[in-house]
Design a protein around this motif. Structure first.
Motif, PDB file in Angstrom:
ATOM      1  N   UNK A  67       0.647  -0.984   0.145  1.00 15.41           N
ATOM      2  CA  UNK A  67       0.084  -0.175  -0.056  1.00 15.41           C
ATOM      3  C   UNK A  67       0.340   1.116   0.698  1.00 15.41           C
ATOM      4  N   UNK A  68       2.047   1.475   0.745  1.00 16.63           N
ATOM      5  CA  UNK A  68       2.539   2.087   1.024  1.00 16.63           C
ATOM      6  C   UNK A  68       1.816   3.163   1.772  1.00 16.63           C
ATOM      7  N   UNK A  69       2.759   4.673   0.950  1.00 22.18           N
ATOM      8  CA  UNK A  69       2.332   5.711   1.979  1.00 22.18           C
ATOM      9  C   UNK A  69       1.339   7.096   1.763  1.00 22.18           C
ATOM     10  N   UNK A  70       0.758   6.666   0.057  1.00 24.86           N
ATOM     11  CA  UNK A  70      -0.123   7.531  -0.474  1.00 24.86           C
ATOM     12  C   UNK A  70      -1.020   6.726  -0.469  1.00 24.86           C
ATOM     13  N   UNK A  71      -1.679   7.585   1.372  1.00 26.05           N
ATOM     14  CA  UNK A  71      -3.043   6.882   1.086  1.00 26.05           C
ATOM     15  C   UNK A  71      -3.329   8.154   2.078  1.00 26.05           C
ATOM     16  N   UNK A  72      -4.818   8.183   2.426  1.00 25.68           N
ATOM     17  CA  UNK A  72      -5.783   9.192   3.110  1.00 25.68           C
ATOM     18  C   UNK A  72      -4.816   9.226   4.798  1.00 25.68           C
ATOM     19  N   UNK A  73      -5.147  10.695   5.586  1.00 27.20           N
ATOM     20  CA  UNK A  73      -4.401  10.212   6.289  1.00 27.20           C
ATOM     21  C   UNK A  73      -5.273   9.365   7.609  1.00 27.20           C
ATOM     22  N   UNK A  74      -3.951   8.770   8.429  1.00 33.57           N
ATOM     23  CA  UNK A  74      -4.035   7.703   9.492  1.00 33.57           C
ATOM     24  C   UNK A  74      -4.407   8.647  10.789  1.00 33.57           C
ATOM     25  N   UNK A  75      -6.528   8.831  11.082  1.00 35.72           N
ATOM     26  CA  UNK A  75      -6.750   9.852  11.762  1.00 35.72           C
ATOM     27  C   UNK A  75      -8.045   9.149  12.848  1.00 35.72           C
ATOM     28  N   UNK A  76      -7.986   9.348  13.762  1.00 32.35           N
ATOM     29  CA  UNK A  76      -8.466   8.704  15.215  1.00 32.35           C
ATOM     30  C   UNK A  76     -10.119   9.253  15.648  1.00 32.35           C
ATOM     31  N   UNK A  77     -10.451   9.112  15.493  1.00 34.08           N
ATOM     32  CA  UNK A  77     -12.345   9.841  16.559  1.00 34.08           C
ATOM     33  C   UNK A  77     -12.879   8.340  17.363  1.00 34.08           C
ATOM     34  N   UNK A  78     -12.490   7.516  16.661  1.00 36.41           N
ATOM     35  CA  UNK A  78     -13.568   6.361  17.397  1.00 36.41           C
ATOM     36  C   UNK A  78     -14.018   5.475  16.535  1.00 36.41           C
ATOM     37  N   UNK A  79     -13.909   5.848  15.475  1.00 36.61           N
ATOM     38  CA  UNK A  79     -14.891   5.332  14.271  1.00 36.61           C
ATOM     39  C   UNK A  79     -13.803   4.291  13.975  1.00 36.61           C
ATOM     40  N   UNK A  80     -14.334   3.567  12.773  1.00 36.34           N
ATOM     41  CA  UNK A  80     -13.733   2.288  12.752  1.00 36.34           C
ATOM     42  C   UNK A  80     -13.767   2.074  10.519  1.00 36.34           C
ATOM     43  N   UNK A  81     -13.146   2.202   9.806  1.00 38.54           N
ATOM     44  CA  UNK A  81     -13.913   1.371   8.475  1.00 38.54           C
ATOM     45  C   UNK A  81     -12.904   0.222   8.161  1.00 38.54           C
ATOM     46  N   UNK A  82     -13.762  -0.455   7.899  1.00 36.36           N
ATOM     47  CA  UNK A  82     -13.531  -1.799   7.132  1.00 36.36           C
ATOM     48  C   UNK A  82     -13.523  -2.218   5.123  1.00 36.36           C
ATOM     49  N   UNK A  83     -12.959  -2.929   4.832  1.00 36.22           N
ATOM     50  CA  UNK A  83     -13.163  -3.279   3.388  1.00 36.22           C
ATOM     51  C   UNK A  83     -13.349  -4.757   3.271  1.00 36.22           C
ATOM     52  N   UNK A 175     -11.780   7.921   2.783  1.00 33.67           N
ATOM     53  CA  UNK A 175     -11.428   7.044   3.566  1.00 33.67           C
ATOM     54  C   UNK A 175     -10.201   6.627   3.647  1.00 33.67           C
ATOM     55  N   UNK A 176      -9.263   6.085   4.937  1.00 36.17           N
ATOM     56  CA  UNK A 176      -8.240   4.653   4.949  1.00 36.17           C
ATOM     57  C   UNK A 176      -8.904   4.233   5.774  1.00 36.17           C
ATOM     58  N   UNK A 177      -8.858   2.836   5.074  1.00 35.89           N
ATOM     59  CA  UNK A 177      -9.380   1.590   5.900  1.00 35.89           C
ATOM     60  C   UNK A 177      -8.682   1.305   6.638  1.00 35.89           C
ATOM     61  N   UNK A 178      -9.664   0.884   7.532  1.00 37.93           N
ATOM     62  CA  UNK A 178      -8.500   0.403   9.069  1.00 37.93           C
ATOM     63  C   UNK A 178      -8.383  -1.878   8.674  1.00 37.93           C
ATOM     64  N   UNK A 179      -8.688  -2.225   8.262  1.00 37.57           N
ATOM     65  CA  UNK A 179      -8.744  -3.047   7.980  1.00 37.57           C
ATOM     66  C   UNK A 179      -9.218  -3.942   6.791  1.00 37.57           C
ATOM     67  N   UNK A 180      -9.156  -5.069   6.446  1.00 34.88           N
ATOM     68  CA  UNK A 180      -9.818  -6.308   5.065  1.00 34.88           C
ATOM     69  C   UNK A 180      -9.963  -7.272   5.381  1.00 34.88           C
ATOM     70  N   UNK A 181     -11.007  -7.742   5.044  1.00 34.03           N
ATOM     71  CA  UNK A 181     -10.876  -9.038   5.487  1.00 34.03           C
ATOM     72  C   UNK A 181     -12.014  -9.514   4.146  1.00 34.03           C
ATOM     73  N   UNK A 182     -11.472 -10.530   3.749  1.00 31.10           N
ATOM     74  CA  UNK A 182     -12.181 -11.388   2.438  1.00 31.10           C
ATOM     75  C   UNK A 182     -13.267 -12.935   3.328  1.00 31.10           C
ATOM     76  N   UNK A 183     -14.046 -12.793   2.525  1.00 28.45           N
ATOM     77  CA  UNK A 183     -14.859 -14.176   2.772  1.00 28.45           C
ATOM     78  C   UNK A 183     -15.359 -15.328   1.181  1.00 28.45           C
TER      79      UNK A 183
END
Length: 365
Positions: A67-83, A175-183
């Motif tokens: 993924x490297x460094x060219x990504x949306x900011x790693x910011x924290x507000x208590x929420x979470x985003x997962x792909x 939006x930066x994804x916090x995690x990835x899960x594949x099913x």
């Protein structure tokens, strides 16, 4: 490769769209709609004696370096985003669903946003046929994959694997994804069978030769094979588009979450173990969730979120004027969706009011 932050996010800080500063978040948030993780929370500490066995089931994918460094900011507000991706790979046990022509693709894609406080979640389904500007990325084998304009969304996974899928979603959303899960197909079926099936009600007949599904209107308890058929059904519901299939998937996932909560596995250790075994075999998470202990911490937030507190929408799209078999995002409305999630706010109804729907709403309850 940059070091992962303590928030449990994939990779390091990027330079994408900036949001307001956030308080540091814990690693507990859950993925609502990947029902595979829902069963893990139900056992609590009772899973401890089988951690080693279950850890051996988990095959994680390390996408940080790609993924490297060219990504949306790693910011924290208590929420979470997962792909969350459901892969249509035809390899291994999945070859019963057809030959693998052109490589695996992301058959189902959802961005799950768990709001601060872990009491609500917003889910944005991404139609696989959406035409997007796919960014260049580093693929599974380390080679650079060229970007492409007006590429179908699900080709990101096909040409570059999980990392390219994540990068494409981050480019679309800001939006930066916090995690990835594949099913995968086979794991999904086995999980449903271990659960004892999922009860759904249909309001119209569903008959699809390709997904081997034949349901009359009424209440049904679907086994794994039938459940997989339902979430893959396309031509026989609504207008026959992928948008109609997404509506079936969303209705099914809500029923699944509720059934997991009601099944009573806490008093049945054998059933609990069977479910946990199936769940850990069904998923491929990112490398920050490569143990049962990490998955348990990740999934605990699910216990406070019922299906009634999950708001599911489809990315606002319209049929492509050049090809009615494809869709394109409604730019202004899509921005409303991503801006709301970026600020941890509910998705406004105006964002989806004029979008194409697939006309399958209410077929499954």
């Amino acid at each position: 490769m940059t070091e992962q932050s303590k928030s449990g996010r994939i990779g390091g800080a990027g330079n994408g769209s900036r949001r307001r500063p956030r308080a540091r978040r814990s690693r507990r948030p859950a993925i609502l709609v990947s029902g595979a993780l829902a069963v893990l929370v139900l056992g609590g500490a009772g899973l401890g004696y089988v951690y080693v066995r279950l850890d051996g089931n988990i095959e994680a994918v390390d996408i940080n370096a790609q993924l490297g460094d060219d990504r949306p900011d790693d910011v924290d507000d208590g929420s979470m985003d997962i792909l969350v991706l459901g892969s249509d790979s035809r390899s291994g046990d999945n070859d019963a669903y057809g030959k693998d022509e052109g490589g695996a693709r992301s058959d189902t894609a959802m961005v799950v946003h768990v709001h601060e406080g872990r009491k609500r979640a917003s889910v944005v389904s991404l139609p696989r046929d959406t035409l997007v500007d796919r960014p260049s990325c580093t693929g599974d084998q380390g080679a650079t994959v060229a970007g492409e304009r007006r590429a179908m969304f699900n080709t990101a996974y096909e040409v570059g694997g999980p990392a390219c899928a994540v990068k494409t979603v981050e480019a679309m959303s800001g939006i930066r994804m916090d995690h990835y899960v594949e099913v995968d197909f086979t794991g999904f079926k086995k999980l449903i069978d271990e659960l004892g099936g999922v009860e759904i009600t249909t309001t119209a007949p569903i008959k699809d030769d390709k997904s081997h599904l034949d349901l009359e209107p009424g209440t049904h308890t679907l086994d794994g094979e039938q459940s997989l058929g339902l979430v893959r059904t396309r031509k026989s519901v609504g207008d026959g588009s992928d948008l109609g299939r997404i509506q079936l998937q969303q209705a099914f996932m809500k029923a699944f979450v509720e059934q997991v909560k009601d099944v009573g596995v806490l008093t049945d250790p054998t059933k609990l173990l069977g479910l946990a075994d199936a769940a850990t075999k069904a998923i491929t998470p990112d490398s920050e969730l490569d143990s049962v202990q990490e998955l348990m911490g990740f999934a605990k937030g699910l216990s406070g979120i019922g299906a009634q507190n999950v708001h599911m929408v489809t990315l606002p799209v319209e049929y492509d004027p050049r090809d009615r078999n494809r869709v394109v995002p409604l730019d202004a409305e899509a921005r409303q969706v991503w801006t709301a999630l970026g600020n941890d706010l509910p998705i406004p109804a105006s964002a989806t009011k004029d979008a194409a729907t697939g006309k399958a709403d209410g077929v499954v309850k």
